[in-house]
Design a protein around this motif. Structure first.
Motif, PDB file in Angstrom:
ATOM      1  N   ALA A 166       7.708  -5.385 -11.133  1.00  0.00           N
ATOM      2  CA  ALA A 166       7.215  -5.053  -9.797  1.00  0.00           C
ATOM      3  C   ALA A 166       7.040  -6.300  -8.951  1.00  0.00           C
ATOM      4  O   ALA A 166       6.898  -7.414  -9.466  1.00  0.00           O
ATOM      5  N   ILE A 167       7.046  -6.080  -7.649  1.00  0.00           N
ATOM      6  CA  ILE A 167       6.584  -7.047  -6.658  1.00  0.00           C
ATOM      7  C   ILE A 167       5.296  -6.472  -6.080  1.00  0.00           C
ATOM      8  O   ILE A 167       5.229  -5.286  -5.755  1.00  0.00           O
ATOM      9  N   VAL A 168       4.258  -7.292  -5.991  1.00  0.00           N
ATOM     10  CA  VAL A 168       2.960  -6.848  -5.489  1.00  0.00           C
ATOM     11  C   VAL A 168       2.635  -7.628  -4.215  1.00  0.00           C
ATOM     12  O   VAL A 168       2.737  -8.854  -4.192  1.00  0.00           O
ATOM     13  N   ILE A 169       2.252  -6.908  -3.166  1.00  0.00           N
ATOM     14  CA  ILE A 169       1.849  -7.563  -1.919  1.00  0.00           C
ATOM     15  C   ILE A 169       0.532  -6.966  -1.423  1.00  0.00           C
ATOM     16  O   ILE A 169       0.151  -5.862  -1.814  1.00  0.00           O
ATOM     17  N   CYS A 170      -0.150  -7.701  -0.574  1.00  0.00           N
ATOM     18  CA  CYS A 170      -1.337  -7.216   0.122  1.00  0.00           C
ATOM     19  C   CYS A 170      -1.033  -7.306   1.614  1.00  0.00           C
ATOM     20  O   CYS A 170      -0.689  -8.383   2.111  1.00  0.00           O
ATOM     21  N   ASN A 171      -1.127  -6.165   2.323  1.00  0.00           N
ATOM     22  CA  ASN A 171      -0.666  -6.116   3.709  1.00  0.00           C
ATOM     23  C   ASN A 171      -1.580  -5.237   4.561  1.00  0.00           C
ATOM     24  O   ASN A 171      -1.612  -4.021   4.366  1.00  0.00           O
ATOM     25  N   PRO A 172      -2.331  -5.845   5.520  1.00  0.00           N
ATOM     26  CA  PRO A 172      -2.511  -7.275   5.791  1.00  0.00           C
ATOM     27  C   PRO A 172      -3.144  -7.985   4.599  1.00  0.00           C
ATOM     28  O   PRO A 172      -3.798  -7.356   3.773  1.00  0.00           O
ATOM     29  N   GLY A 173      -2.951  -9.296   4.584  1.00  0.00           N
ATOM     30  CA  GLY A 173      -3.263 -10.054   3.389  1.00  0.00           C
ATOM     31  C   GLY A 173      -4.713 -10.481   3.247  1.00  0.00           C
ATOM     32  O   GLY A 173      -5.361 -10.874   4.202  1.00  0.00           O
ATOM     33  N   ASN A 174      -5.185 -10.398   2.051  1.00  0.00           N
ATOM     34  CA  ASN A 174      -6.411 -11.055   1.604  1.00  0.00           C
ATOM     35  C   ASN A 174      -5.941 -12.082   0.586  1.00  0.00           C
ATOM     36  O   ASN A 174      -5.329 -11.692  -0.422  1.00  0.00           O
ATOM     37  N   PRO A 175      -6.112 -13.385   0.851  1.00  0.00           N
ATOM     38  CA  PRO A 175      -7.097 -14.027   1.713  1.00  0.00           C
ATOM     39  C   PRO A 175      -6.570 -14.565   3.045  1.00  0.00           C
ATOM     40  O   PRO A 175      -7.314 -15.240   3.752  1.00  0.00           O
ATOM     41  N   THR A 176      -5.317 -14.291   3.390  1.00  0.00           N
ATOM     42  CA  THR A 176      -4.705 -15.011   4.513  1.00  0.00           C
ATOM     43  C   THR A 176      -4.815 -14.292   5.857  1.00  0.00           C
ATOM     44  O   THR A 176      -4.695 -14.924   6.904  1.00  0.00           O
ATOM     45  N   GLY A 177      -4.955 -12.962   5.840  1.00  0.00           N
ATOM     46  CA  GLY A 177      -4.916 -12.208   7.080  1.00  0.00           C
ATOM     47  C   GLY A 177      -3.512 -12.034   7.634  1.00  0.00           C
ATOM     48  O   GLY A 177      -3.340 -11.564   8.764  1.00  0.00           O
ATOM     49  N   TYR A 178      -2.480 -12.381   6.826  1.00  0.00           N
ATOM     50  CA  TYR A 178      -1.105 -12.263   7.320  1.00  0.00           C
ATOM     51  C   TYR A 178      -0.671 -10.802   7.323  1.00  0.00           C
ATOM     52  O   TYR A 178      -0.946 -10.042   6.392  1.00  0.00           O
ATOM     53  N   LEU A 179       0.024 -10.396   8.384  1.00  0.00           N
ATOM     54  CA  LEU A 179       0.520  -9.033   8.545  1.00  0.00           C
ATOM     55  C   LEU A 179       2.046  -9.062   8.452  1.00  0.00           C
ATOM     56  O   LEU A 179       2.717  -9.713   9.257  1.00  0.00           O
ATOM     57  N   TYR A 180       2.601  -8.357   7.460  1.00  0.00           N
ATOM     58  CA  TYR A 180       4.050  -8.388   7.254  1.00  0.00           C
ATOM     59  C   TYR A 180       4.792  -7.660   8.373  1.00  0.00           C
ATOM     60  O   TYR A 180       4.365  -6.594   8.836  1.00  0.00           O
ATOM     61  N   THR A 181       5.908  -8.219   8.778  1.00  0.00           N
ATOM     62  CA  THR A 181       6.738  -7.617   9.818  1.00  0.00           C
ATOM     63  C   THR A 181       7.613  -6.520   9.215  1.00  0.00           C
ATOM     64  O   THR A 181       7.770  -6.420   7.994  1.00  0.00           O
ATOM     65  N   LYS A 182       8.205  -5.713  10.080  1.00  0.00           N
ATOM     66  CA  LYS A 182       9.134  -4.666   9.615  1.00  0.00           C
ATOM     67  C   LYS A 182      10.301  -5.289   8.881  1.00  0.00           C
ATOM     68  O   LYS A 182      10.738  -4.784   7.832  1.00  0.00           O
ATOM     69  N   ASP A 183      10.821  -6.393   9.395  1.00  0.00           N
ATOM     70  CA  ASP A 183      11.949  -7.056   8.751  1.00  0.00           C
ATOM     71  C   ASP A 183      11.574  -7.562   7.353  1.00  0.00           C
ATOM     72  O   ASP A 183      12.365  -7.437   6.415  1.00  0.00           O
ATOM     73  N   GLU A 184      10.382  -8.108   7.210  1.00  0.00           N
ATOM     74  CA  GLU A 184       9.941  -8.595   5.900  1.00  0.00           C
ATOM     75  C   GLU A 184       9.787  -7.436   4.914  1.00  0.00           C
ATOM     76  O   GLU A 184      10.172  -7.545   3.745  1.00  0.00           O
ATOM     77  N   LYS A 194      17.507  -3.002  -5.184  1.00  0.00           N
ATOM     78  CA  LYS A 194      18.616  -3.693  -5.842  1.00  0.00           C
ATOM     79  C   LYS A 194      18.352  -3.899  -7.326  1.00  0.00           C
ATOM     80  O   LYS A 194      19.251  -3.723  -8.157  1.00  0.00           O
ATOM     81  N   TYR A 195      17.109  -4.256  -7.672  1.00  0.00           N
ATOM     82  CA  TYR A 195      16.781  -4.558  -9.073  1.00  0.00           C
ATOM     83  C   TYR A 195      15.943  -3.448  -9.719  1.00  0.00           C
ATOM     84  O   TYR A 195      15.453  -3.624 -10.831  1.00  0.00           O
ATOM     85  N   ASP A 196      15.808  -2.322  -9.037  1.00  0.00           N
ATOM     86  CA  ASP A 196      15.073  -1.164  -9.553  1.00  0.00           C
ATOM     87  C   ASP A 196      13.653  -1.549  -9.967  1.00  0.00           C
ATOM     88  O   ASP A 196      13.212  -1.270 -11.087  1.00  0.00           O
ATOM     89  N   LEU A 197      12.944  -2.171  -9.040  1.00  0.00           N
ATOM     90  CA  LEU A 197      11.565  -2.594  -9.260  1.00  0.00           C
ATOM     91  C   LEU A 197      10.610  -1.716  -8.463  1.00  0.00           C
ATOM     92  O   LEU A 197      11.003  -1.079  -7.485  1.00  0.00           O
ATOM     93  N   PHE A 198       9.360  -1.694  -8.875  1.00  0.00           N
ATOM     94  CA  PHE A 198       8.318  -1.089  -8.048  1.00  0.00           C
ATOM     95  C   PHE A 198       7.881  -2.093  -6.983  1.00  0.00           C
ATOM     96  O   PHE A 198       7.833  -3.300  -7.248  1.00  0.00           O
ATOM     97  N   LEU A 199       7.564  -1.591  -5.810  1.00  0.00           N
ATOM     98  CA  LEU A 199       6.953  -2.410  -4.764  1.00  0.00           C
ATOM     99  C   LEU A 199       5.548  -1.856  -4.556  1.00  0.00           C
ATOM    100  O   LEU A 199       5.367  -0.748  -4.029  1.00  0.00           O
TER     101      LEU A 199
END
Length: 401
Positions: A166-184, A194-199
């Motif tokens: 898996a790939i794990v993200i926090c959106n918006p982010g703790n601790p950064t406050g970053y907000l992922y864009t649609k493109d990201e 592509k690699y059959d992973l969980f997001l």
């Protein structure tokens, strides 16, 4: 003497809570502390949630369904649909906080020694959840100078092995406050497919996106239905951290069926907290409008104040209610302890969270702290003046980095 498990010994301390004994001692000494270390908002919990608990007529506090009250899941699904997410009640398992949702997700999708890729810095307890599951965190470092934007997807791709689940993200982010864009989000989704992973997307701060920016949920990613897992919680949205109610959401029926076995093993989420959380869904939009306006004002006050301190740099957040600041010190952990043990300004001091604990890569972020702007503006201004005086004094004693 019986031995402690290697897993237990490897369990990391919380960088958010490990300084509590120092704060307790400072309080005993009569110091007033401004707590900027933890995401506990001072915003009032919606009255409708408090009243639901206070005015209920239960005669027996019984178990709920292991997935949570059916009425709550149905009402929660309608909330998600209202904000544009294609979620049905059967896609939801109510959990004891977002933390349990993450533990259920880890337990359902990984085996011991599997790997999850996480952009760092990340919510410190991800390290703890991974250790509990016997999983290895593989970090991809987001850069301070880029405002902690998503690292190039090529950096993720070269770390993928047959152990990656898996790939794990926090959106918006703790601790950064970053907000992922649609493109990201699209790039991450393409990589997961592509690699059959969980997001896995931790979206507990979804309501807190600023300057008209839009939050892009993993549940809206086209073609990712079998790969997407959303983690959510009432803690931040309704200032109900102590309720400990969250949820795991996925369209993947096998994943939900598997997570249900973990839910059954712990029986059920807490009854009164579910009553409050279900009622909280009736909170009017005006509540969020006012809260977001308040957080933007606090953020701008904090960022401007921190930038006025010589040697301090800060990455401006677009969501949540945290920022990462780089301080003119060599060891922010030592500085944070010193603030509580050895410093005060007119009997007052500040508690911050050393950012090193939000990284998986050793010796990273050692001059950084996470600051939560969860206090009213007047207290933030006072805390900034305390930090300014403290940094000057600290570097007179220990030397500036």
């Amino acid at each position: 003497m019986p031995s402690i498990s290697s897993k237990g010994l490897a369990m990391p301390e919380s960088p958010i809570r490990k300084l509590v004994p120092y704060a307790e001692e400072a309080t005993k000494q009569g110091k007033e502390i401004f707590y900027l270390n933890i995401g506990q908002p001072d915003i009032k919990t919606p009255q409708v949630a408090l009243d639901a608990v206070k005015n209920n007529d239960l005669e027996i506090i019984s178990y709920s369904h292991s997935a949570g009250f059916a009425t709550y899941r149905e009402k929660l699904a309608k909330y998600y649909q209202k904000v544009g997410l294609p979620v049905e009640a059967e896609d939801i398992i109510i959990t004891t906080g977002g933390s349990e949702a993450l533990l259920f997700a880890m337990g359902s999708i990984t085996d011991p020694n599997d790997e999850v890729i996480i952009p760092e810095p990340f919510y410190a307890n991800y390290n703890g959840f991974a250790t509990s599951a016997g999983v290895n965190v593989v970090p991809v470092q987001a850069k301070f100078e880029d405002g902690f934007a998503l690292p190039p997807v090529s950096e993720f791709e070269k770390l993928i092995t047959d152990k990656t689940k898996a790939i794990v993200i926090c959106n918006p982010g703790n601790p950064t406050g970053y907000l992922y864009t649609k493109d990201e989000m699209d790039q991450l989704s393409a990589l997961a497919k592509k690699y059959d992973l969980f997001l896995v997307a931790d979206e507990v701060y979804r309501e807190f996106a600023y300057e008209g920016l839009k939050h892009h949920s993993v549940m809206n990613q086209e073609g990712l239905e079998q790969n997407a897992i959303m983690i959510d919680s009432v803690s931040k949205r309704y200032s109900m951290c102590g309720a400990r109610i969250g949820c795991l959401v996925s369209k993947n029926k096998e994943l939900i069926s598997t997570a249900m076995k973990f839910a059954q093993a712990r029986l059920s989420p807490p009854t009164f907290a579910q009553i409050a959380s279900e009622a909280a869904l009736d909170t009017p939009q005006s509540y969020f409008d006012d809260v977001i306006e308040e957080y933007v004002d606090r953020r701008d006050t904090l960022i401007e104040g921190l930038k006025s301190i010589e040697g301090v740099e800060v990455a401006k957040p677009n969501g949540a209610f945290y920022c990462i600041a780089q301080l003119p010190v060599a060891d922010a952990d030592h500085f944070a302890k010193w603030l509580l043990e050895s410093f005060d300004k007119d009997g007052k001091t500040v508690m911050v969270a050393p950012a090193e604990g939000f990284y998986s890569t050793p010796k990273t972020g050692m001059n950084q702290v996470r600051i939560a702007y969860v206090l009213e503006k007047e207290h933030l201004l006072e805390a900034i003046e305390i930090l300014k005086a403290a940094l000057k004094k600290y570097n007179e004693i220990h030397g500036a980095s």
